[in-house]
Design a protein around this motif. Sequence first.
Motif, PDB file in Angstrom:
ATOM      1  N   PRO A  48       0.839  -1.192   0.000  1.00 49.06           N
ATOM      2  CA  PRO A  48       0.000   0.000   0.000  1.00 49.06           C
ATOM      3  C   PRO A  48       0.885   1.258   0.000  1.00 49.06           C
ATOM      4  O   PRO A  48       2.010   1.232   0.513  1.00 49.06           O
ATOM      5  CB  PRO A  48      -0.775  -0.100   1.317  1.00 49.06           C
ATOM      6  CG  PRO A  48      -0.646  -1.521   1.763  1.00 49.06           C
ATOM      7  CD  PRO A  48       0.661  -2.002   1.207  1.00 49.06           C
ATOM      8  N   PRO A  49       0.399   2.351  -0.569  1.00 47.35           N
ATOM      9  CA  PRO A  49       1.178   3.597  -0.526  1.00 47.35           C
ATOM     10  C   PRO A  49       1.504   3.979   0.925  1.00 47.35           C
ATOM     11  O   PRO A  49       0.654   3.864   1.804  1.00 47.35           O
ATOM     12  CB  PRO A  49       0.238   4.623  -1.168  1.00 47.35           C
ATOM     13  CG  PRO A  49      -0.677   3.812  -2.028  1.00 47.35           C
ATOM     14  CD  PRO A  49      -0.861   2.522  -1.298  1.00 47.35           C
ATOM     15  N   THR A  68       7.977  -2.634 -10.269  1.00 44.83           N
ATOM     16  CA  THR A  68       7.643  -1.249 -10.572  1.00 44.83           C
ATOM     17  C   THR A  68       7.563  -0.496  -9.259  1.00 44.83           C
ATOM     18  O   THR A  68       6.816  -0.888  -8.353  1.00 44.83           O
ATOM     19  CB  THR A  68       6.311  -1.135 -11.331  1.00 44.83           C
ATOM     20  OG1 THR A  68       6.435  -1.847 -12.567  1.00 44.83           O
ATOM     21  CG2 THR A  68       5.976   0.314 -11.629  1.00 44.83           C
ATOM     22  N   MET A  69       8.367   0.552  -9.154  1.00 48.95           N
ATOM     23  CA  MET A  69       8.396   1.372  -7.947  1.00 48.95           C
ATOM     24  C   MET A  69       7.721   2.693  -8.253  1.00 48.95           C
ATOM     25  O   MET A  69       8.114   3.401  -9.183  1.00 48.95           O
ATOM     26  CB  MET A  69       9.842   1.604  -7.505  1.00 48.95           C
ATOM     27  CG  MET A  69       9.962   2.494  -6.284  1.00 48.95           C
ATOM     28  SD  MET A  69       9.087   1.889  -4.826  1.00 48.95           S
ATOM     29  CE  MET A  69       9.968   0.394  -4.491  1.00 48.95           C
ATOM     30  N   HIS A  70       6.708   3.012  -7.490  1.00 48.62           N
ATOM     31  CA  HIS A  70       6.021   4.298  -7.587  1.00 48.62           C
ATOM     32  C   HIS A  70       6.611   5.189  -6.507  1.00 48.62           C
ATOM     33  O   HIS A  70       6.628   4.823  -5.332  1.00 48.62           O
ATOM     34  CB  HIS A  70       4.519   4.114  -7.373  1.00 48.62           C
ATOM     35  CG  HIS A  70       3.900   3.210  -8.376  1.00 48.62           C
ATOM     36  ND1 HIS A  70       3.358   3.677  -9.551  1.00 48.62           N
ATOM     37  CD2 HIS A  70       3.757   1.866  -8.394  1.00 48.62           C
ATOM     38  CE1 HIS A  70       2.884   2.656 -10.245  1.00 48.62           C
ATOM     39  NE2 HIS A  70       3.124   1.542  -9.569  1.00 48.62           N
ATOM     40  N   CYS A  71       7.096   6.339  -6.913  1.00 46.45           N
ATOM     41  CA  CYS A  71       7.778   7.257  -5.994  1.00 46.45           C
ATOM     42  C   CYS A  71       7.262   8.656  -6.304  1.00 46.45           C
ATOM     43  O   CYS A  71       7.593   9.219  -7.355  1.00 46.45           O
ATOM     44  CB  CYS A  71       9.281   7.147  -6.197  1.00 46.45           C
ATOM     45  SG  CYS A  71      10.262   8.106  -5.044  1.00 46.45           S
ATOM     46  N   VAL A  91       5.793   9.753  -0.643  1.00 46.86           N
ATOM     47  CA  VAL A  91       4.857   8.639  -0.820  1.00 46.86           C
ATOM     48  C   VAL A  91       5.447   7.677  -1.845  1.00 46.86           C
ATOM     49  O   VAL A  91       5.898   8.098  -2.912  1.00 46.86           O
ATOM     50  CB  VAL A  91       3.482   9.147  -1.315  1.00 46.86           C
ATOM     51  CG1 VAL A  91       2.556   7.962  -1.598  1.00 46.86           C
ATOM     52  CG2 VAL A  91       2.853  10.081  -0.299  1.00 46.86           C
ATOM     53  N   HIS A  92       5.453   6.397  -1.494  1.00 44.44           N
ATOM     54  CA  HIS A  92       5.946   5.392  -2.438  1.00 44.44           C
ATOM     55  C   HIS A  92       5.271   4.051  -2.173  1.00 44.44           C
ATOM     56  O   HIS A  92       4.692   3.832  -1.122  1.00 44.44           O
ATOM     57  CB  HIS A  92       7.478   5.259  -2.367  1.00 44.44           C
ATOM     58  CG  HIS A  92       7.968   4.752  -1.050  1.00 44.44           C
ATOM     59  ND1 HIS A  92       8.120   5.565   0.047  1.00 44.44           N
ATOM     60  CD2 HIS A  92       8.332   3.515  -0.660  1.00 44.44           C
ATOM     61  CE1 HIS A  92       8.571   4.848   1.066  1.00 44.44           C
ATOM     62  NE2 HIS A  92       8.704   3.596   0.664  1.00 44.44           N
ATOM     63  N   TRP A  93       5.341   3.187  -3.166  1.00 45.21           N
ATOM     64  CA  TRP A  93       4.876   1.813  -3.059  1.00 45.21           C
ATOM     65  C   TRP A  93       5.445   1.044  -4.241  1.00 45.21           C
ATOM     66  O   TRP A  93       5.930   1.633  -5.195  1.00 45.21           O
ATOM     67  CB  TRP A  93       3.359   1.726  -3.003  1.00 45.21           C
ATOM     68  CG  TRP A  93       2.625   2.052  -4.262  1.00 45.21           C
ATOM     69  CD1 TRP A  93       2.160   1.180  -5.195  1.00 45.21           C
ATOM     70  CD2 TRP A  93       2.244   3.353  -4.731  1.00 45.21           C
ATOM     71  NE1 TRP A  93       1.528   1.847  -6.215  1.00 45.21           N
ATOM     72  CE2 TRP A  93       1.563   3.189  -5.951  1.00 45.21           C
ATOM     73  CE3 TRP A  93       2.424   4.647  -4.239  1.00 45.21           C
ATOM     74  CZ2 TRP A  93       1.063   4.251  -6.681  1.00 45.21           C
ATOM     75  CZ3 TRP A  93       1.919   5.713  -4.969  1.00 45.21           C
ATOM     76  CH2 TRP A  93       1.247   5.510  -6.160  1.00 45.21           C
ATOM     77  N   PHE A  94       5.421  -0.268  -4.125  1.00 41.65           N
ATOM     78  CA  PHE A  94       5.919  -1.116  -5.212  1.00 41.65           C
ATOM     79  C   PHE A  94       4.843  -2.079  -5.629  1.00 41.65           C
ATOM     80  O   PHE A  94       3.899  -2.343  -4.890  1.00 41.65           O
ATOM     81  CB  PHE A  94       7.181  -1.882  -4.787  1.00 41.65           C
ATOM     82  CG  PHE A  94       6.924  -2.868  -3.684  1.00 41.65           C
ATOM     83  CD1 PHE A  94       6.375  -4.118  -3.949  1.00 41.65           C
ATOM     84  CD2 PHE A  94       7.220  -2.548  -2.372  1.00 41.65           C
ATOM     85  CE1 PHE A  94       6.124  -5.024  -2.929  1.00 41.65           C
ATOM     86  CE2 PHE A  94       6.966  -3.442  -1.349  1.00 41.65           C
ATOM     87  CZ  PHE A  94       6.425  -4.684  -1.625  1.00 41.65           C
ATOM     88  N   GLU A  95       5.018  -2.595  -6.827  1.00 40.65           N
ATOM     89  CA  GLU A  95       4.214  -3.723  -7.293  1.00 40.65           C
ATOM     90  C   GLU A  95       5.108  -4.587  -8.163  1.00 40.65           C
ATOM     91  O   GLU A  95       5.955  -4.078  -8.895  1.00 40.65           O
ATOM     92  CB  GLU A  95       2.967  -3.262  -8.040  1.00 40.65           C
ATOM     93  CG  GLU A  95       3.219  -2.360  -9.216  1.00 40.65           C
ATOM     94  CD  GLU A  95       1.937  -1.800  -9.808  1.00 40.65           C
ATOM     95  OE1 GLU A  95       0.960  -2.558  -9.942  1.00 40.65           O
ATOM     96  OE2 GLU A  95       1.926  -0.619 -10.140  1.00 40.65           O
ATOM     97  N   ILE A  96       4.940  -5.886  -8.052  1.00 46.15           N
ATOM     98  CA  ILE A  96       5.724  -6.807  -8.862  1.00 46.15           C
ATOM     99  C   ILE A  96       5.097  -6.844 -10.244  1.00 46.15           C
ATOM    100  O   ILE A  96       3.931  -7.199 -10.401  1.00 46.15           O
ATOM    101  CB  ILE A  96       5.816  -8.195  -8.217  1.00 46.15           C
ATOM    102  CG1 ILE A  96       6.582  -8.070  -6.889  1.00 46.15           C
ATOM    103  CG2 ILE A  96       6.490  -9.191  -9.160  1.00 46.15           C
ATOM    104  CD1 ILE A  96       6.653  -9.336  -6.088  1.00 46.15           C
ATOM    105  N   SER A  97       5.871  -6.459 -11.255  1.00 48.01           N
ATOM    106  CA  SER A  97       5.353  -6.352 -12.613  1.00 48.01           C
ATOM    107  C   SER A  97       5.815  -7.493 -13.510  1.00 48.01           C
ATOM    108  O   SER A  97       5.261  -7.697 -14.585  1.00 48.01           O
ATOM    109  CB  SER A  97       5.713  -4.995 -13.224  1.00 48.01           C
ATOM    110  OG  SER A  97       7.046  -4.647 -12.956  1.00 48.01           O
TER     111      SER A  97
END
Length: 151
Positions: A48-49, A68-71, A91-97
């Motif tokens: 989660p973010p 994928t890293m959201h930053c 704020v950051h979160w990751f998801e395995i892409s």
Amino acid sequence: MAGRVIRESERKWYELGGLLVSIVIDSDDRDGEFGMAELRGRRGCKAPPHIHTRERDELFVVLQGQLTMHCGEEAHTLNVGDEIILPQNIVHWFEISGEIASWHALYWPGGYEHFFPEVGKRTPLVDLPEPSEVNPDVLRGKAEKYGVIYL
């Protein structure tokens, strides 16, 4: 101090939302300076973010697969050998892409690596579990102790 071998087979593993996490370097052994965890999962695993308020930086190093890293407002696709530094208070979160992914996460100062045993379920190192949704409400109470804010 002599060199210290850290054997995968001797580490404790925890499962959270289909993600396997293990403490590689315990900050308690490093005077709190830094800690490191290894994370592994299948496509669909995501965090989660959230925001870290204590760590000055986090460094992710991709060992296998794609992440994928959201930053902030940006999204970065990371492949084997890629690294990303995440600054404090963003704020950051990751998801395995990719099909699967594994990476090391280094935190300094250390301490956040202790969060995973608190919220995860102890598990043997086996095949990767199926991803499941992680409810940020479940994480919030324990995360605050580590200076992490789940949105």
